[in-house]
Design a protein around this motif. Structure first.
Motif, PDB file in Angstrom:
ATOM      1  N   ALA A  21      39.636  30.148  47.141  1.00 15.16           N
ATOM      2  CA  ALA A  21      39.240  30.768  46.200  1.00 15.16           C
ATOM      3  C   ALA A  21      39.689  32.118  45.981  1.00 15.16           C
ATOM      4  O   ALA A  21      40.154  32.323  44.865  1.00 15.16           O
ATOM      5  CB  ALA A  21      37.614  30.911  46.013  1.00 15.16           C
ATOM      6  N   GLY A  22      39.952  32.800  47.068  1.00 12.75           N
ATOM      7  CA  GLY A  22      40.676  34.309  47.016  1.00 12.75           C
ATOM      8  C   GLY A  22      42.109  34.138  46.555  1.00 12.75           C
ATOM      9  O   GLY A  22      42.698  34.816  45.817  1.00 12.75           O
ATOM     10  N   LEU A  23      42.861  33.036  47.124  1.00 13.61           N
ATOM     11  CA  LEU A  23      44.053  32.584  46.768  1.00 13.61           C
ATOM     12  C   LEU A  23      44.377  32.486  45.284  1.00 13.61           C
ATOM     13  O   LEU A  23      45.292  32.881  44.619  1.00 13.61           O
ATOM     14  CB  LEU A  23      44.889  31.491  47.510  1.00 13.61           C
ATOM     15  CG  LEU A  23      45.354  31.935  49.121  1.00 13.61           C
ATOM     16  CD1 LEU A  23      45.488  30.611  49.847  1.00 13.61           C
ATOM     17  CD2 LEU A  23      46.412  33.005  49.185  1.00 13.61           C
ATOM     18  N   THR A  24      43.296  31.409  44.841  1.00 11.30           N
ATOM     19  CA  THR A  24      43.276  31.291  43.369  1.00 11.30           C
ATOM     20  C   THR A  24      43.309  32.418  42.647  1.00 11.30           C
ATOM     21  O   THR A  24      44.114  32.468  41.691  1.00 11.30           O
ATOM     22  CB  THR A  24      42.113  30.060  43.287  1.00 11.30           C
ATOM     23  OG1 THR A  24      42.476  28.975  43.586  1.00 11.30           O
ATOM     24  CG2 THR A  24      42.166  29.666  41.620  1.00 11.30           C
ATOM     25  N   ALA A  25      42.479  33.418  42.920  1.00  7.96           N
ATOM     26  CA  ALA A  25      42.237  34.511  42.029  1.00  7.96           C
ATOM     27  C   ALA A  25      43.272  35.427  42.252  1.00  7.96           C
ATOM     28  O   ALA A  25      43.701  36.200  41.125  1.00  7.96           O
ATOM     29  CB  ALA A  25      40.782  35.182  42.786  1.00  7.96           C
TER      30      ALA A  25
ATOM     31  N   ALA B 147      36.766  31.047  39.980  1.00 11.15           N
ATOM     32  CA  ALA B 147      37.093  30.743  41.347  1.00 11.15           C
ATOM     33  C   ALA B 147      36.178  31.424  42.347  1.00 11.15           C
ATOM     34  O   ALA B 147      35.631  31.192  43.209  1.00 11.15           O
ATOM     35  CB  ALA B 147      38.619  30.767  41.761  1.00 11.15           C
ATOM     36  N   LEU B 148      36.059  32.923  41.858  1.00 11.70           N
ATOM     37  CA  LEU B 148      35.492  33.698  42.628  1.00 11.70           C
ATOM     38  C   LEU B 148      33.957  33.577  42.392  1.00 11.70           C
ATOM     39  O   LEU B 148      33.144  33.686  43.634  1.00 11.70           O
ATOM     40  CB  LEU B 148      35.647  35.259  42.242  1.00 11.70           C
ATOM     41  CG  LEU B 148      37.182  35.716  42.592  1.00 11.70           C
ATOM     42  CD1 LEU B 148      37.719  36.965  41.944  1.00 11.70           C
ATOM     43  CD2 LEU B 148      37.620  35.797  44.044  1.00 11.70           C
ATOM     44  N   ILE B 149      33.454  33.351  41.389  1.00 10.80           N
ATOM     45  CA  ILE B 149      32.076  32.950  41.156  1.00 10.80           C
ATOM     46  C   ILE B 149      31.739  31.790  41.719  1.00 10.80           C
ATOM     47  O   ILE B 149      30.477  31.906  42.340  1.00 10.80           O
ATOM     48  CB  ILE B 149      31.814  32.673  39.437  1.00 10.80           C
ATOM     49  CG1 ILE B 149      32.027  34.038  38.787  1.00 10.80           C
ATOM     50  CG2 ILE B 149      30.386  32.296  39.379  1.00 10.80           C
ATOM     51  CD1 ILE B 149      31.887  34.378  37.336  1.00 10.80           C
ATOM     52  N   ARG B 150      32.594  30.749  42.049  1.00 11.07           N
ATOM     53  CA  ARG B 150      32.095  29.447  42.543  1.00 11.07           C
ATOM     54  C   ARG B 150      31.816  29.828  43.991  1.00 11.07           C
ATOM     55  O   ARG B 150      30.983  29.074  44.740  1.00 11.07           O
ATOM     56  CB  ARG B 150      33.334  28.573  42.358  1.00 11.07           C
ATOM     57  CG  ARG B 150      33.325  27.823  40.884  1.00 11.07           C
ATOM     58  CD  ARG B 150      34.014  26.488  41.067  1.00 11.07           C
ATOM     59  NE  ARG B 150      35.487  26.949  41.448  1.00 11.07           N
ATOM     60  CZ  ARG B 150      36.208  27.217  40.476  1.00 11.07           C
ATOM     61  NH1 ARG B 150      35.815  27.401  39.150  1.00 11.07           N
ATOM     62  NH2 ARG B 150      37.582  27.511  40.586  1.00 11.07           N
ATOM     63  N   ILE B 151      32.481  30.761  44.742  1.00  8.16           N
ATOM     64  CA  ILE B 151      32.162  31.083  46.156  1.00  8.16           C
ATOM     65  C   ILE B 151      30.957  31.793  46.299  1.00  8.16           C
ATOM     66  O   ILE B 151      30.376  31.652  47.235  1.00  8.16           O
ATOM     67  CB  ILE B 151      33.462  31.767  47.031  1.00  8.16           C
ATOM     68  CG1 ILE B 151      33.619  32.787  46.516  1.00  8.16           C
ATOM     69  CG2 ILE B 151      34.434  30.601  46.860  1.00  8.16           C
ATOM     70  CD1 ILE B 151      34.899  33.770  47.322  1.00  8.16           C
TER      71      ILE B 151
END
Length: 182
Positions: A11-15, A171-175
């Motif tokens: 998720a961090g990489l995606t963001a 992506a950040l919200i999902r984690i």
């Protein structure tokens, strides 16, 4: 249920990546009013989201190593290289035929298409939806350029910027908001 270390890292990489690329797309169109203020806000927000993504990756890295899959890494690089080659060749071709204003449309379509093979590689089926939406933004820019005085880059790039920024935030919200059993 708390997100796993690998999920947080991904998720961090995606963001991080989509935040940076969102900022780049927001910088493509002419920033004259009325769109200029929105483009600047989009760019700044994208950089903020990319920074948060980088912090998530660093924090996950400090918590422990994440196992790397060299096959996945190779597939990613092949897809990325194909994307760069297609976009670069197409951009040169459009420049040669004096249609440079359509370069963002072509690059946007290539970017959208590259999300389709990336979805299984990154184990993120929603990337297919993002890819379709990015292709639609490119199509909207093409249509705008063909039937109006609106520059294709204004429609394509601002649309893609919004889509990438939205996906990065998601992506950040999902984690943070994980559904139990997932």
């Amino acid at each position: 249920m708390k997100a796993s270390l690998a999920e947080r890292r991904q998720a961090g990489l995606t963001a991080l990546y989509l935040g940076v690329f969102g900022m780049i797309w927001f910088s493509v169109p002419d920033s004259r009013p009325p769109l200029g203020t929105y483009l600047v806000v989009g760019s700044l927000t994208s950089i903020l989201v990319a920074g948060i993504g980088a912090l998530v990756v660093l924090r996950a890295h400090r918590e422990g190593p994440v196992e790397r899959n060299t096959t996945t890494d190779r597939r990613y690089l092949v897809i990325f290289a194909g994307e760069l080659a297609a976009a670069g060749f197409g951009a040169v071709l459009l420049a040669v035929v004096h249609q440079s204003e359509y370069i963002p449309v072509l690059v946007g379509a290539v970017v959208g298409l590259h999300f389709v093979p990336l979805a299984p590689v990154l184990r993120d089926p929603a990337l297919r939806v993002l890819g379709g939406a990015v292709c639609l933004a490119a199509l909207a820019g093409l249509i705008a350029g063909l039937v109006s005085d609106v520059p294709p880059a204004r429609v394509t790039a601002s649309g893609i910027g919004v889509l990438l920024l939205g996906y990065a935030i998601g992506a950040l919200i999902r984690i943070v908001v994980r559904r139990p059993g997932r």
